[in-house]
Design an enzyme around this catalytic site. Structure first.
Site, PDB file in Angstrom:
ATOM      1  CG  ASP A  11      -2.024   0.995   1.170  1.00 30.78           C
ATOM      2  OD1 ASP A  11      -2.163   1.650   0.129  1.00 30.78           O
ATOM      3  OD2 ASP A  11      -2.765   1.115   2.169  1.00 30.78           O
ATOM      4  CG  ASP A 105      -3.780   3.776  -2.616  1.00 36.07           C
ATOM      5  OD1 ASP A 105      -4.680   2.916  -2.629  1.00 36.07           O
ATOM      6  OD2 ASP A 105      -3.707   4.660  -1.737  1.00 36.07           O
ATOM      7  CD  GLU A 106      -5.900  -1.416  -0.809  1.00 32.73           C
ATOM      8  OE1 GLU A 106      -5.358  -1.961   0.173  1.00 32.73           O
ATOM      9  OE2 GLU A 106      -7.073  -0.981  -0.776  1.00 32.73           O
TER      10      GLU A 106
END
Length: 385
Positions: A11, A105-106
């Site tokens: 993350d 974003d992960e």
């Protein structure tokens, strides 16, 4: 004996902020708030320096200014964040056997069975170092036996951290944590359990399944499993073909561009609504046409992650103008959204006004209550092709 899973959750740390700092390193170490700056603006993301003052995502910008008046406010650029997201995914894709892009974003990575070749913790560390070195973006990761514990491990070691929670350590790791730390546990459920005195995961894990089922139904049983460190959900392979779309074959071949554009508007509205219902964003749009001689022509474009009607409609019409180059009759047109990730539209942040976002929300509420066709644009009401 069943092989123990090795799941990595990676993350980005304050992703939008980190991208802004990469563009302008003088921002490093300052309280930064990404989001709308109007009275009705909303915080989309903020730096860890701003979080120390109580600022958090989804907070009204007006309140954020009161809490941290010296913060640097940046409206943000979804184009830049989408591009950075694609860069990260490209590095991961080259270096791991199986991964899932869970949001912008992960990522989840399944390294099960790879320990015999190279230690998973060592490999995850090297992958993290590669991302930070090549992209100049900070990232944290958690390694554990399933997705839930891996994500919680990441959250506990952010920012700029690494954490390994092996099977013997799962329960000791989870027990002292607040139930608020469990992924997917909403605010209403948190308040309900807290009012019953259930504030720590240790307490939640002791509740009998029948009681949890009576209290929260199926979601309660799933929550109980997570509290015990059990999660059998697989890492879903990420593919660019992950998509949602629709097409229409005309009753009679046509060259009526105006009507076709209205049809495209209707089609995009339908699939964008389905996208939002699934809490998804798209980063690619494709328009396909079929001429009367059965020749198919396709054009696609990479776009900033979005689920807003007007952005997608404008791009779809632009692609149609590009793809329809022969003045021949058409028998079919199709629109498809792909490169989907989990996420919500950023409110009052980019070129889209709060009014536009609120309009989409209001229309979605009507559709959810009265059906998909309950509300639409006037220009598409009389379509009959």
């Amino acid at each position: 004996m069943r092989e123990e899973k090795q799941i990595i959750h990676m993350d980005q740390d304050a992703f939008f902020v980190s991208v802004e700092i990469r563009k302008n390193d003088t921002l490093k170490g300052k309280p930064i708030i990404i989001g709308g700056t109007s009275d009705r603006g909303v915080v989309s993301s903020c730096s860890y320096e701003a979080r120390k003052y109580g600022v958090h995502a989804a907070m009204p910008s007006r309140m954020a200014k009161l809490l941290c008046p010296h913060a640097v406010f940046i409206r943000g650029s979804m184009d830049a964040y989408s591009e950075a997201s694609h860069e990260i995914t490209a590095i991961i894709k080259e270096r791991v056997p199986l991964f899932e892009k869970a949001s912008i974003d992960e990522h989840y990575i399944d390294m099960t069975g790879m320990d015999r070749f190279h230690g998973c913790m060592k490999y995850a560390h090297e992958l993290r170092e590669t991302i930070m070195k090549e992209l100049k973006l900070p990232i944290s990761f958690g390694l554990s036996v399933n997705k839930t514990v891996a994500k919680m491990a990441t959250n506990e070691c952010k920012p700029d951290g690494e954490k390994n929670v092996g099977q013997p350590d799962v329960v000791p790791f989870l027990n002292p944590l607040s139930i608020r730390k469990i992924p997917g546990l909403g605010e209403k459920t948190f308040i309900k359990l807290s009012d019953m005195g259930i504030k720590k995961i240790f307490t939640l894990a002791q509740i009998h399944p029948d009681h949890m089922n009576a209290l929260l139904g199926k979601s309660g049983l799933q929550l109980l499993q997570k509290a015990k460190g059990i999660d059998n959900s697989p890492v879903i392979p990420y593919t660019e073909q992950k998509s949602i779309g629709t097409q229409c074959t005309f009753k009679a071949d046509t060259i009526d561009v105006g009507t076709i554009n209205n049809l495209i508007t209707s089609m995009v509205m339908d699939i964008a609504f389905q996208l939002r219902k699934k809490n998804k964003l798209a980063a690619c749009i494709t328009v396909t046409i079929r001429y009367s001689n059965f020749e198919d022509v396709t054009k696609q474009a990479v776009i900033p992650y979005t689920s807003l009607d007007n952005v997608l409609i404008e791009k779809a019409k632009d692609l149609f103008r590009q793809v329809y180059t022969k003045r021949m009759l058409l028998r079919l047109v199709g629109v498809r959204l792909s490169s989907l990730v989990n996420g919500f539209e950023q409110i009052d942040m980019y070129s889209e006004s709060t009014t536009q976002y609120n309009l989409v929300q209001a229309m979605d509420k009507i559709r959810n209550r009265y059906g998909d066709k309950a509300v639409t644009r006037a220009s598409v009401m009389d379509l009959d092709i």
